[in-house]
Design an enzyme around this catalytic site. Structure first.
Site, short mmCIF file in Angstrom:
data_model
loop_
_atom_site.label_atom_id
_atom_site.label_comp_id
_atom_site.label_asym_id
_atom_site.label_seq_id
_atom_site.Cartn_x
_atom_site.Cartn_y
_atom_site.Cartn_z
N ASP A 61 0.14 81.28 10.24
CA ASP A 61 1.02 80.24 9.73
C ASP A 61 1.08 80.35 8.20
OD1 ASP A 61 2.54 77.67 10.13
OD2 ASP A 61 0.95 76.94 8.83
N THR A 94 8.29 78.67 6.40
CA THR A 94 7.58 78.84 5.13
C THR A 94 7.43 80.32 4.76
OG1 THR A 94 5.48 78.71 6.34
CG2 THR A 94 6.31 76.70 5.34
N THR A 95 7.12 81.15 5.74
CA THR A 95 6.98 82.58 5.46
C THR A 95 8.31 83.17 5.03
OG1 THR A 95 5.22 82.73 7.11
CG2 THR A 95 6.22 84.79 6.40
N ASP A 386 4.59 73.00 14.01
CA ASP A 386 5.84 73.64 13.60
C ASP A 386 6.96 73.34 14.59
OD1 ASP A 386 4.48 74.67 11.48
OD2 ASP A 386 4.40 76.73 12.19
#
Length: 545
Positions: A61, A94-95, A386
């Site tokens: 994550d 987010t990545t 998520d």
């Protein structure tokens, strides 16, 4: 008049200016992106984070990795803040945001070496970001609640520890989000979805409790361990004889006086219990204490009672059972009681908990997540978090995009065409922005072990032919229709990721001077010098570089 040099900074103050400052910041931002790049996609790898005490976190994550890492460089922390903003706004992506920020910085660095001014690059990036949002808005598809929501939840779980049971988990995630949706305001507050973790059992054994699980047990073993057709009194006052506010002493000179004193206490407690019984309650959940004698009276009446429940649990019970929290037993009324099909004490992996379930309209629910080890359960919890976020966003906005790098490829093509109409050197920045968009499909291909060149070439070809939903199947390396494959993401995840990446890239590009500052609201070390968050040497990245 001739004077010597004027010193405005202390002797130990540090300053990095011009090109050196920009290169330092760009390098730090790119290092953050490289740290999480290999976690993207269904074949992304995990990271093991170990702290000084030996505690371990295993995850892929993005925001968890970045927030747990010992990052010191001030420019790198700005990239982490962009990831945190993405997490707060959408729950996922987010990545993607960090990878895009890193690639925007890399391509900006190339333009700076060619003599393009940083503000020109920033201006071009801003134009490209606005056009990207417009293109994505026009390309979005409406959400069909009957099918796409489960697929959206599955996409968010893909590549994470919960993937083995993503079908079952996705279905209960969608049910949970729909349950807590407020029909009046059409808002969805995910704080009403409580996530409880249990170490033991398979991930597929996770379940949705249409109500609340309270981490407590009956206060008296003589009480019933389960109550069907429960009417629940929620109390935030102690069921005890109230002590005086001031310190007092009672002088007893006769045994009869002591007995009279005890009889009065017993009568007060009996009266409290009678009020509960008269209201029709057969379950009591109290935020404060319950006297031992009151417990005995409640057990005699066949009432299941819980004491010292957390305020958050009581509030969730009020929403789930449609009850009201009572502050005085004198005012308790049948209309204040909540209702549930079943209240039962159960043993869950050696831990006793109270299940309140079977509520008619549970506006607060509980996800009970299982896993074989603590690390597995923690990763499942992050994956479910998520999924909850993206399902919420999809329900609120009602629009989705295909995944697998399809929107980024479409953006790259559209922005290159848009760049032809942009005058001046900003055109170079827009073209660089378009190239940066392809970092996502390129990374998906690399992590899947297939040729990124071949993958990008085929994606461009398919999109040129009008296949807007063509994306990369990271499991096989083939280019397929992502909508048919059920790989979809909320529109807001993409638009926010691009916005966050653009903001942090523009911010770092505009910095041409890094100077040791005084106390900017932080603390001071023992010597009295302000802490610089790792600016010593201006190059620290906690061993990342």
């Amino acid at each position: 008049m001739q004077t010597g040099p004027v010193l405005i900074l202390g002797e130990e103050a540090q300053r990095t200016s011009g090109r050196d400052a920009r290169e330092m910041n760009v390098t730090a931002g790119r290092a953050v992106a490289e740290a999480v790049r290999t976690t993207l996609g269904p074949r992304g790898m995990d990271k093991m984070l170990v702290d000084s005490m030996g505690d371990v976190v295993v995850t892929n994550d993005g925001v968890t990795i970045l927030t747990e890492m010992d990052i010191e460089h001030p420019a790198a922390t700005m990239v982490v803040e962009a990831a945190e903003t993405q997490e707060d706004e959408t729950g996922d992506g987010t990545t993607t945001a960090v990878i895009l920020a890193g690639d925007l910085l890399r391509r900006a660095e190339e333009l700076l070496e060619q003599g393009v001014h940083p503000t020109t690059v920033a201006r071009g990036y801003r134009q490209a970001s606005r056009e990207a949002s417009r293109v994505l808005e026009s390309a979005a598809h409406p959400v069909e609640e009957s099918g796409l929501l489960v697929e959206i939840a599955q996409t968010a779980m893909t590549g994470k520890g919960a993937e083995a049971a993503k079908q079952a988990l996705s279905e209960i995630v969608v049910q949970a989000v729909r349950a807590v949706r407020d029909d009046e305001s059409d808002d969805i507050d995910l704080s009403n979805v409580t996530v409880e973790t249990v170490v033991g059992g398979a991930i597929s054994g996770s379940e949705l409790v249409e109500g609340v699980v309270v981490d407590k047990q009956r206060v008296n073993d003589d009480m019933p361990w389960h109550v069907e057709d429960a009417t629940i009194a929620l109390v935030d006052t102690p069921i005890e004889v109230q002590e005086t506010e001031a310190d007092t002493a009672v002088s007893v000179t006769d045994p009869d006086q002591l007995q009279e004193f005890l009889d009065r206490e017993e009568a007060q407690l009996r009266e409290m219990v009678d009020r509960i019984v008269d209201s029709g309650a057969n379950v009591v959940v109290c935020q404060k204490g319950i006297d031992d004698l009151a417990q005995h009276f409640l057990a005699q009446e066949g009432i299941l009672a819980v004491r010292r429940a957390k305020q958050s649990d009581v509030n969730h019970l009020a929403r789930a059972t449609d009850g009201r929290v009572v502050s005085s037993l004198d005012d308790i009324d049948p209309d204040d009681l909540g209702h549930a099909g079943l209240v039962a004490e159960r043993d869950v992996a050696g831990d006793t908990r109270i299940f309140v379930e079977g509520c008619d309209n549970p506006r607060s629910v509980t996800l009970l997540l299982r896993g074989g080890t603590e690390h597995v359960v923690e990763e499942v919890e992050r994956a479910v978090h998520d999924s909850l976020g993206v399902v919420r966003v999809a329900l609120l906005d009602g629009r989705v995009l295909p995944g697998g790098g399809a929107p980024e490829t479409a953006l790259a093509l559209a922005l290159r065409e848009y760049a032809d109409g942009v005058g001046g050197r900003e055109q170079l920045a827009v073209e660089a922005f378009a190239d940066a968009m392809e970092a996502i499909p390129r990374t998906l291909a690399e992590n899947a072990g297939v040729s990124p060149v071949d993958g990008i070439t085929e994606l461009r070809s398919r999109h040129d032919a009008g296949e807007e939903s063509a994306g990369m199947n990271a499991e096989t390396g083939d280019v397929v229709d992502m909508l048919d494959a059920g790989v979809v993401e909320p529109l807001r995840v993409k638009t926010q990721a691009i916005q966050s990446a653009t903001d942090v890239a523009e911010l770092l590009l505009r910095i041409d001077d890094v100077i040791s500052a005084g106390d900017l609201g932080g603390s001071e070390d023992e010597a009295g010098a302000p802490e610089m968050g790792g600016m010593g040497g201006m190059g620290g990245m906690g061993g990342m570089m």
